[in-house]
Enzyme design. Structure first.
Site, PDB file in Angstrom:
ATOM      1  N   ASP A 334     -45.863  -8.279 -21.193  1.00 16.77           N
ATOM      2  CA  ASP A 334     -45.860  -9.604 -21.796  1.00 16.77           C
ATOM      3  C   ASP A 334     -46.834 -10.513 -21.061  1.00 16.77           C
ATOM      4  O   ASP A 334     -47.153 -10.278 -19.894  1.00 16.77           O
ATOM      5  CB  ASP A 334     -44.456 -10.223 -21.728  1.00 16.77           C
ATOM      6  CG  ASP A 334     -43.461  -9.491 -22.601  1.00 16.77           C
ATOM      7  OD1 ASP A 334     -43.834  -9.112 -23.717  1.00 16.77           O
ATOM      8  OD2 ASP A 334     -42.321  -9.296 -22.151  1.00 16.77           O
ATOM      9  N   ASP A 598     -37.823  -8.813 -22.615  1.00 20.72           N
ATOM     10  CA  ASP A 598     -36.734  -9.644 -22.109  1.00 20.72           C
ATOM     11  C   ASP A 598     -35.702 -10.021 -23.158  1.00 20.72           C
ATOM     12  O   ASP A 598     -34.634 -10.491 -22.830  1.00 20.72           O
ATOM     13  CB  ASP A 598     -37.288 -10.927 -21.467  1.00 20.72           C
ATOM     14  CG  ASP A 598     -38.189 -11.713 -22.423  1.00 20.72           C
ATOM     15  OD1 ASP A 598     -38.189 -11.402 -23.621  1.00 20.72           O
ATOM     16  OD2 ASP A 598     -38.890 -12.624 -21.942  1.00 20.72           O
ATOM     17  N   ASP A 602     -36.286  -6.795 -28.092  1.00 17.34           N
ATOM     18  CA  ASP A 602     -37.142  -5.895 -27.309  1.00 17.34           C
ATOM     19  C   ASP A 602     -36.440  -4.592 -26.949  1.00 17.34           C
ATOM     20  O   ASP A 602     -37.082  -3.642 -26.499  1.00 17.34           O
ATOM     21  CB  ASP A 602     -37.603  -6.579 -26.005  1.00 17.34           C
ATOM     22  CG  ASP A 602     -38.547  -7.732 -26.262  1.00 17.34           C
ATOM     23  OD1 ASP A 602     -39.209  -7.724 -27.322  1.00 17.34           O
ATOM     24  OD2 ASP A 602     -38.630  -8.636 -25.416  1.00 17.34           O
TER      25      ASP A 602
END
Length: 853
Positions: A334, A598, A602
């Site tokens: 990310d 997170d 996901d």
């Protein structure tokens, strides 16, 4: 109109604060003293943990090991031979080896327990009127627990307050569709799990949407999960490929050893008629072949390695991930919070075709203030989201806010959706209603009149190229219920853009460069605008790759996506569901993928990745449970550190197993060859025990403590299917051991010609110990010189200890008699040393030839 709305928002926020204060007054929770009393009375909120192994369990497992049983059998065999000293010595060695096993297993268990404590779930409770984070086992009956999206419910509880909460109860009911929850009275009678619109939540279930306050009514074994089966605590994850392959190899070698030992006993017994002595020789041969060290290596290395990682803020939830880390070839990470600091600040506003920088302490023009206040109106008032927090802080810092008008209430919220990355909230003051919307420029622009789209998208691209996180803001005034299911149906007016900066972490460029040097590709996966993502990628050192967007991915099939991702370094405008498609596409091309995440959405991608990596600070419980690793500090360099540690652990495991395989060959040959040639038997069980006292600590302690080799992070990732001890490596180790065995057999044969049997045996045994240390030295680093230059205190201690024990066996009469040795002349000890030196020179020569090839 907007001024009234803004003022109403101020009063509404104040009203929200008053409501929160009232809620806190009604739900102050237990006092700390009362919670401690209930915890002592009811016990911890946990199912019995049968994975913990006390010293009795470890002792029982050690006592069932074949090596232990062979030693005990040999000790009993010496009694009818009239040799009580040998029997007592072996029994003492049994105690010593069991003690060593207890030490090794205890160290491993302490490391695993430390990991369990770190990975124990936590929950937010209200105690003494304050919210605090506590370990889930410390929750007691009567606790008020705060549940938010992504949390795992820690205990059975009744819902006191809720805001659109949905729970996944499939663990208990098998029904995969989340069910809604409503508030109920604390004395609501309990019900069975299953069914929608119930005021109960149950331990082990997941909050997939919304939030709630709940009051705990049952914990631990008294919960629904506890009643269904405490046996869940005994379930262990399946072993990894490495463990399965090594256990198969160990069983095969053990069967080979037992077969050869039986044949040796029959041969010696038939030849000499002394079946007890023949049986002792057979036991010694079985002990020499038995690879008892392999299970130790497989247990100690991953556990201690995971404990070391935990000290560096990387939690390993599944030890099998350790062996995968060394072969990881792509890191999908990310942007926000991993590459950047996740510390947003408002930097720029755009309105009516013009951009304006935001300066602290300088009041905004009315139109820009209206834009900022609408953005805050479209945010949750107490959200922990860094973007919404930055917007609130920027508005609070504005001077000269107007006096409040009559309050407005939020009457409808349209949350973020995968297909609609925008937040829309509808407000009403009793007479009029209006909506405030913020989200991605593409989404907000699509809901506004056509003439407003092109300028705002062009401006958003310009701001994104400067590295800003860009959101568009719109409002819809004069609306009235009923509210539509699709908020796009409301008549929006575009207000402008807000640009926020999230600076890159200072240590990211070096970490990315280290990954490149290690042959590991870094792929940024973000929901941001492509220009924003590219700007951050340039700063991080990822600018030489292409960019693919979520809409492009949506138009590709699996094969097309796999081909499209070649050479890509940035995936922008990605919705969470597309992460799974990215992982699978990369794996189709043969990559070993680590994926960070997170959120609740996901979890599928984290589970599908070869190594799932969850965020410890901002991550949800769902993401942490789906992942193999958890970054407790959310930092990308911590993931690179885990990658480095995984390579070091795998490399050291390989060295250790190769050493064990090589070291057993000369011992086996010297246990088997003399009886076959009619020479005096050299190795009996006491000698094997002596050698095990060198091999066991060396393979588990010395190699586990071995520093990483120079250039470890300048090598490409190892292939996915490469074993820690494949056929080629095993053959090479056996050939090294055979080379040592030939030299040792020649040394013993030559000594038998020139010396009495006791001195010849002492000479050969000294050479065997020195050759064993030579094999240990040869396996440590990329050559003897490098090994000698690299400090390893454990190796030095093992070497000195082995030499001290050898000196006792040669010159301490009581020990020498036990081993049937006599002190050899100094020149013959020189022959022992020469044998080890020649062995090392031969091994170094083959290493050099292999390196040149």
């Amino acid at each position: 109109m907007m001024d009234k709305n803004i003022a109403a928002m101020d009063v509404n926020d104040a009203a929200a604060d008053r409501r929160d204060a009232a809620t806190r007054h009604r739900h102050d929770g237990l006092s700390g003293a009362e919670a401690a009393r209930r915890l002592a009375a009811d016990g911890p909120n946990a199912l019995p943990d049968r994975t913990r192994r006390g010293w009795r369990i470890i002792l029982g497992e050690a006592a069932r090991e074949p090596m232990f049983l062979l030693l005990l059998g040999a000790a009993l065999l010496y009694l009818p031979l009239g040799e009580p000293r040998e029997s007592i010595f072996l029994l003492l060695m049994v105690v010593l080896m069991v003690g060593l096993a207890l030490f090794q297993e205890g160290r491993t268990e302490r490391a695993l327990q430390a990991l369990r404590d770190l990975s124990a779930p936590t929950a937010t409770v209200v105690r003494d009127g304050r919210r605090e984070r506590v370990p889930a086992p410390d929750i007691v009956r009567g606790d008020i627990v705060v549940l938010t999206e992504g949390d795992r419910v820690p205990a059975d509880a009744v819902v006191v307050e809720t805001s659109g909460m949905l729970a996944d109860e499939s663990l208990l009911t098998g029904e995969s569709v989340p069910v809604g929850k409503r508030a109920g009275a604390p004395d609501t009678p309990p019900v069975q799990p299953g069914g929608a619109d119930l005021p109960w939540v149950f331990a082990g279930t997941l909050v997939v949407q919304g939030d709630a306050l709940v009051q705990v009514v049952a914990t631990g074994e008294h919960s629904e999960l506890g009643r269904i089966g405490a046996a869940l605590g005994a379930i262990r994850p399946p072993s990894g490929r490495l463990q399965r392959e090594t256990h198969i190899l160990a069983r095969r070698l053990a069967m080979l050893g037992l077969t050869v030992s039986l044949l040796l006993v029959l041969l010696l017994g038939w030849r000499s008629g002394d079946w007890l002595q023949a049986l002792l020789a057979g036991v010694a041969l079985s002990m020499s072949v038995m690879p008892a060290e392999f299970p130790v290596i497989l247990t100690v290395f991953p556990a201690i390695g995971a404990w070391r990682l935990a000290r560096n803020r990387v939690l390993t939830r599944r030890l099998a991930a350790i062996e995968v880390l060394g072969s990881t070839s792509i890191l999908c990470v990310d942007k926000t919070g991993t590459l950047t600091e996740n510390r947003m600040a408002l930097r720029r506003l755009w309105h009516a075709g013009a951009g304006h920088d935001v300066t602290a302490g300088v009041a905004l023009a009315p139109a820009l203030r209206e834009l900022l206040e609408a953005a805050v109106r479209a945010s949750r008032p107490h959200s922990a989201d860094p973007i919404e927090e930055a917007l609130r802080q920027a508005l609070a810092a504005q001077p000269g806010r107007p006096a409040p008008d009559p309050p407005a209430d939020m009457v409808r919220e349209y949350g973020l959706m995968a297909h609609r990355p925008a937040m829309i909230r509808i407000w009403s003051d009793g007479r009029t209603s209006f909506a405030a919307a913020k989200g991605s420029p593409e989404t907000i622009a699509a809901m506004c009149p056509d003439g407003e789209r092109a300028p705002v998208l062009a401006a958003a691209a310009d701001m994104a190229r400067a590295g800003l996180r860009v959101l568009a803001v719109a409002e819809a005034c004069g609306i009235a219920p009923p509210w539509p299911d699709d908020p796009a149906a409301l008549p929006y007016r575009l207000l402008g853009l807000v640009g926020l900066a999230d600076p890159l972490r200072a240590d990211i460029p070096d970490a990315v460069a280290e990954c490149r040097g290690a042959g590991v590709r870094v792929l940024m996966v973000t929901g941001d605008h492509p220009e924003t993502a590219r700007a951050i990628a340039r700063q991080a050192g990822l600018a030489d790759g292409a960019t693919v967007t979520g809409p492009e991915i949506a138009c590709l099939d699996e094969d097309g996506l796999a081909a499209r991702l070649d050479g890509v370094s940035v995936c922008a405008r990605i919705v969470p569901g597309q992460k799974l498609a990215i992982v699978r596409a990369l794996q189709r091309r043969g990559a070993v993928v680590a994926m960070t995440g997170d959120g609740v959405n996901d979890a599928p991608a984290l589970r599908a990745a070869d190594v799932g990596v969850a965020m410890g600070r901002r991550g949800t419980d769902v993401a942490r449970e789906a992942a193999e690793l958890t970054l407790l500090d959310d930092r990308f360099p911590s993931l690179v550190l885990a990658l480095r540690a995984g390579r070091r652990i795998f490399s050291n495991m390989r060295k250790s197993m190769r050493y064990v395989a090589a070291a057993h060959v000369p011992i086996t040959v010297l246990a088997l060859l003399p009886p076959l040639l009619g020479w005096p038997v050299l190795l009996y069980p006491p000698h094997i025990v002596f050698l095990e006292l060198v091999i066991d600590p060396a393979c588990s302690l010395a190699f586990e403590n071995e520093p990483e080799e120079p250039g470890l992070m300048r090598r490409p990732p190892r292939p996915r299917d490469e074993s820690v001890l494949d056929r080629r490596a095993l053959l090479a180790a056996l050939l090294r051991g055979l080379w040592a065995a030939l030299l040792l057999a020649a040394c013993y044969g030559w000594a038998l010609v020139r010396l009495p049997a006791e001195q010849a045996g002492a000479t050969a045994f000294a050479a065997l110990i020195l050759c064993n240390l030579g094999l240990l030295l040869h396996q440590r680093q990329g050559g003897i010189g490098a090994a000698l230059r690299t400090a390893n205190p454990v190796f030095a201690a093992i070497g000195l200890g082995a030499l001290a024990l050898l000196a006792a066996a040669l010159w301490w009469p009581a020990v020498a008699d036990l081993f049937r040795f006599a002190p050899p002349p100094a020149s013959w000890l020189g022959l022992s040393l020469l044998t080890a030196v020649v062995m090392l020179l031969g091994l170094e020569a083959t290493r050099g030839a292999g390196a040149r090839r």
